[in-house]
Design an enzyme around this catalytic site. Structure first.
Site, PDB file in Angstrom:
ATOM      1  N   ASN A 256      48.089  40.391  53.739  1.00  0.00           N
ATOM      2  CA  ASN A 256      47.915  39.135  53.410  1.00  0.00           C
ATOM      3  C   ASN A 256      48.006  38.109  54.348  1.00  0.00           C
ATOM      4  OD1 ASN A 256      50.003  40.284  50.676  1.00  0.00           O
ATOM      5  ND2 ASN A 256      47.913  39.518  50.498  1.00  0.00           N
TER       6      ASN A 256
ATOM      7  N   LYS B  64      52.057  45.048  53.695  1.00  0.00           N
ATOM      8  CA  LYS B  64      51.354  44.329  52.784  1.00  0.00           C
ATOM      9  C   LYS B  64      51.257  42.960  53.151  1.00  0.00           C
ATOM     10  CE  LYS B  64      49.187  43.282  48.909  1.00  0.00           C
ATOM     11  NZ  LYS B  64      49.841  42.398  47.883  1.00  0.00           N
TER      12      LYS B  64
ATOM     13  N   ASN C 273      54.194  38.374  46.982  1.00  0.00           N
ATOM     14  CA  ASN C 273      53.599  38.701  48.359  1.00  0.00           C
ATOM     15  C   ASN C 273      54.662  38.257  49.146  1.00  0.00           C
ATOM     16  OD1 ASN C 273      51.354  40.424  48.389  1.00  0.00           O
ATOM     17  ND2 ASN C 273      50.106  38.468  47.536  1.00  0.00           N
TER      18      ASN C 273
HETATM   19  N1  LIG Z   1      46.473  37.828  42.546  1.00  0.00           N
HETATM   20  C1  LIG Z   1      46.425  38.935  43.043  1.00  0.00           C
HETATM   21  O1  LIG Z   1      45.520  39.646  43.334  1.00  0.00           O
HETATM   22  C2  LIG Z   1      47.707  39.205  43.712  1.00  0.00           C
HETATM   23  C3  LIG Z   1      49.039  38.529  43.823  1.00  0.00           C
HETATM   24  N2  LIG Z   1      49.969  38.730  44.399  1.00  0.00           N
HETATM   25  C4  LIG Z   1      51.333  37.848  44.326  1.00  0.00           C
HETATM   26  O2  LIG Z   1      51.889  37.669  43.089  1.00  0.00           O
HETATM   27  C5  LIG Z   1      52.634  36.389  42.929  1.00  0.00           C
HETATM   28  C6  LIG Z   1      51.954  35.989  41.649  1.00  0.00           C
HETATM   29  O3  LIG Z   1      50.571  35.546  42.097  1.00  0.00           O
HETATM   30  P1  LIG Z   1      49.230  35.286  41.239  1.00  0.00           P
HETATM   31  O4  LIG Z   1      49.647  36.129  39.533  1.00  0.00           O
HETATM   32  O5  LIG Z   1      48.099  35.648  41.595  1.00  0.00           O
HETATM   33  O6  LIG Z   1      49.471  33.689  40.778  1.00  0.00           O
HETATM   34  P2  LIG Z   1      48.881  32.798  39.570  1.00  0.00           P
HETATM   35  O7  LIG Z   1      48.670  31.311  40.348  1.00  0.00           O
HETATM   36  O8  LIG Z   1      47.726  33.627  39.085  1.00  0.00           O
HETATM   37  O9  LIG Z   1      50.049  32.872  38.726  1.00  0.00           O
HETATM   38  C7  LIG Z   1      51.045  32.155  38.661  1.00  0.00           C
HETATM   39  C8  LIG Z   1      51.557  31.846  37.279  1.00  0.00           C
HETATM   40  O10 LIG Z   1      52.874  31.265  37.305  1.00  0.00           O
HETATM   41  C9  LIG Z   1      52.885  30.047  36.423  1.00  0.00           C
HETATM   42  N3  LIG Z   1      54.065  29.163  36.841  1.00  0.00           N
HETATM   43  C10 LIG Z   1      54.437  28.649  38.054  1.00  0.00           C
HETATM   44  N4  LIG Z   1      55.585  27.969  37.727  1.00  0.00           N
HETATM   45  C11 LIG Z   1      55.870  28.249  36.408  1.00  0.00           C
HETATM   46  C12 LIG Z   1      57.274  27.983  36.017  1.00  0.00           C
HETATM   47  N5  LIG Z   1      57.848  26.999  36.298  1.00  0.00           N
HETATM   48  N6  LIG Z   1      57.360  28.355  34.720  1.00  0.00           N
HETATM   49  C13 LIG Z   1      56.433  29.076  33.968  1.00  0.00           C
HETATM   50  N7  LIG Z   1      55.291  29.377  34.784  1.00  0.00           N
HETATM   51  C14 LIG Z   1      55.152  29.005  35.719  1.00  0.00           C
HETATM   52  C15 LIG Z   1      51.748  29.362  36.604  1.00  0.00           C
HETATM   53  O11 LIG Z   1      51.263  28.627  35.738  1.00  0.00           O
HETATM   54  P3  LIG Z   1      50.096  27.373  35.872  1.00  0.00           P
HETATM   55  O12 LIG Z   1      48.896  28.140  35.179  1.00  0.00           O
HETATM   56  O13 LIG Z   1      50.550  26.423  34.724  1.00  0.00           O
HETATM   57  O14 LIG Z   1      50.234  26.802  37.047  1.00  0.00           O
HETATM   58  C16 LIG Z   1      50.841  30.491  36.771  1.00  0.00           C
HETATM   59  O15 LIG Z   1      50.294  30.646  35.292  1.00  0.00           O
HETATM   60  C17 LIG Z   1      52.139  35.795  44.322  1.00  0.00           C
HETATM   61  O16 LIG Z   1      53.208  36.045  45.146  1.00  0.00           O
HETATM   62  C18 LIG Z   1      50.960  36.536  44.778  1.00  0.00           C
HETATM   63  O17 LIG Z   1      50.961  36.167  46.145  1.00  0.00           O
HETATM   64  C19 LIG Z   1      50.419  40.055  45.011  1.00  0.00           C
HETATM   65  C20 LIG Z   1      49.173  40.958  44.659  1.00  0.00           C
HETATM   66  C21 LIG Z   1      47.881  40.516  44.313  1.00  0.00           C
HETATM   67  C1  LIG Z   2      45.009  41.165  49.026  1.00  0.00           C
HETATM   68  C2  LIG Z   2      45.457  41.451  47.495  1.00  0.00           C
HETATM   69  C3  LIG Z   2      44.276  41.152  46.546  1.00  0.00           C
HETATM   70  C4  LIG Z   2      45.703  42.623  47.508  1.00  0.00           C
HETATM   71  O1  LIG Z   2      46.809  43.174  46.320  1.00  0.00           O
HETATM   72  C5  LIG Z   2      46.437  40.423  47.381  1.00  0.00           C
HETATM   73  O2  LIG Z   2      47.565  40.557  47.645  1.00  0.00           O
HETATM   74  C6  LIG Z   2      46.386  38.999  47.014  1.00  0.00           C
HETATM   75  O3  LIG Z   2      45.174  38.676  46.625  1.00  0.00           O
HETATM   76  O4  LIG Z   2      47.309  37.994  47.278  1.00  0.00           O
END
Ligand SMILES: NC(=O)C1=CN([C@@H]2O[C@H](COP(=O)(O)OP(=O)(O)OC[C@H]3O[C@@H](n4cnc5c(N)ncnc54)[C@H](OP(=O)(O)O)[C@@H]3O)[C@@H](O)[C@H]2O)C=CC1
Ligand SMILES: CC(C)(CO)C(=O)C(=O)O
Length: 297
Positions: A181, A177, A99
């Site tokens: 957010n 987006k 994001n």
């Molecule tokens: N979740 C959502 O609904 C949405 C999220 N996003 C965006 O996507 C991106 C990712 O978000 P999201 O998936 O939710 O985040 P999470 O916190 O669920 O996942 C991040 C992952 O990265 C891992 N991690 C962090 N640092 C390292 C490292 N150095 N080496 C290996 N693994 C690492 C974490 O591990 P650990 O578990 O060990 O901390 C965790 O598994 C963000 O920018 C978020 O804003 C966009 C749309 C929707």
């Molecule tokens: C708002 C939403 C769920 C949309 O993908 C998102 O980006 C987040 O939770 O970080």
């Protein structure tokens, strides 16, 4: 054609996107801080399938590959420096799924200057319930800039549950987006309540002010953000499931650092650079920052 792909960060987004790539027949290796052996990703309410996962836990182990999908939070990018060094070679494409609007700036210090980077606007509400287990809901979309690498990215996900498309105005997609957010992340993290909090007295007005600042700064950055976004986005907030959260709220709930700087700090920083006033974000950002320090001073 099968691609060799390393997914750095098996969280909500990394697991969902990794599962979509595996279903398309690609060879996916997850670089994780914790080991896991299997993967289970499903749309909320759908039957769950468990499949074996290829996982490495040592940053220098992934080895050079065709694609790296960087799926960590914006503030976690520096911690992936060693993994990026190991996985990104001269022919590797780097997809940055995040994001915010600073995908390229965030990775630039950690990859060679000529790295083929693809910033990804990912709209995929997802939650990681436990290591290797994620669930998504509502929709699954990704947008990348038009061009050969953007088209190659979309080809990787073709036929999967994630609808990926190229845009000739990706900047506007990313700012749109951020219009979701920035208000929703800040308000849910600061109040510690899900979307129903928008109906508390005065909260919608704060959300509208953050949204207006985001639109003004985005326009100064060159994004095409029409006036109607203000009303339509507010309508989406006010009609959202009152129990729905978002990733910043989930981080706050889990006691993890939140993405306040990539989602709200950016509005103040870029507003300052353009001379666009952002008084409401300027008040909220120090509170969001303070929330992350948990200082006892
Ligand atoms: N979740 C959502 O609904 C949405 C999220 N996003 C965006 O996507 C991106 C990712 O978000 P999201 O998936 O939710 O985040 P999470 O916190 O669920 O996942 C991040 C992952 O990265 C891992 N991690 C962090 N640092 C390292 C490292 N150095 N080496 C290996 N693994 C690492 C974490 O591990 P650990 O578990 O060990 O901390 C965790 O598994 C963000 O920018 C978020 O804003 C966009 C749309 C929707
Ligand atoms: C708002 C939403 C769920 C949309 O993908 C998102 O980006 C987040 O939770 O970080």
């Amino acid at each position: 054609m099968t691609s060799r792909i390393v997914v750095i960060g098996p969280g909500a987004i990394g697991l969902c996107v990794g599962a979509a790539l595996m279903a398309g027949g690609h060879e996916v290796t997850f670089l994780s801080r914790q080991p896991f052996a299997s993967l289970s990703v499903a749309r909320k309410g759908d039957p769950v399938q468990v499949v074996p996962a290829r996982v490495v836990t040592t940053p220098d182990r992934p080895g050079e590959c065709d694609w790296v999908f960087l799926c960590v939070k914006a503030h976690q990018v520096p911690s992936t420096a060693e993994a990026l060094r190991a996985a990104v070679g001269p022919r590797t494409r780097l997809a940055i799924l995040q994001n915010g609007v600073e995908h390229l700036e965030n990775v630039a210090p950690f990859v060679p200057a000529n790295t083929d980077c693809v910033p990804v606007m990912i709209d995929l509400p997802a939650t990681r319930h436990q290591i290797g287990v994620a669930e998504w809901t509502r929709h699954a979309r990704a947008s990348v800039p038009k061009g050969p690498s953007g088209e190659a990215f979309c080809a990787l996900l073709e036929g999967s549950f994630i609808a990926a498309s190229v845009s000739d105005d990706w900047r506007s997609q990313a700012w749109r987006k951020l219009c979701i957010n920035a208000p929703a992340g800040a308000i849910l993290a600061l109040t510690g309540q899900p979307m129903g909090v928008f109906h508390r007295p005065g909260v919608a007005e704060i959300a509208r002010a953050i949204l207006a600042e985001c639109i003004a700064v985005g326009r100064a950055e060159g994004a095409q953000l029409e006036d109607a976004i203000l009303a339509s986005q507010m309508q989406d907030f006010m009609t959202a499931d009152p129990n729905a959260g978002n990733s910043m709220y989930e981080d706050w709930r889990a006691g993890r650092e939140t993405e306040w700087n990539a989602r709200n700090g950016v509005i103040v920083r870029k507003g300052l650079a353009h001379g666009v006033p952002t008084p409401v974000s300027a008040i909220l950002v120090p509170l969001l920052a303070a929330q992350n320090t948990r200082s006892t001073v």
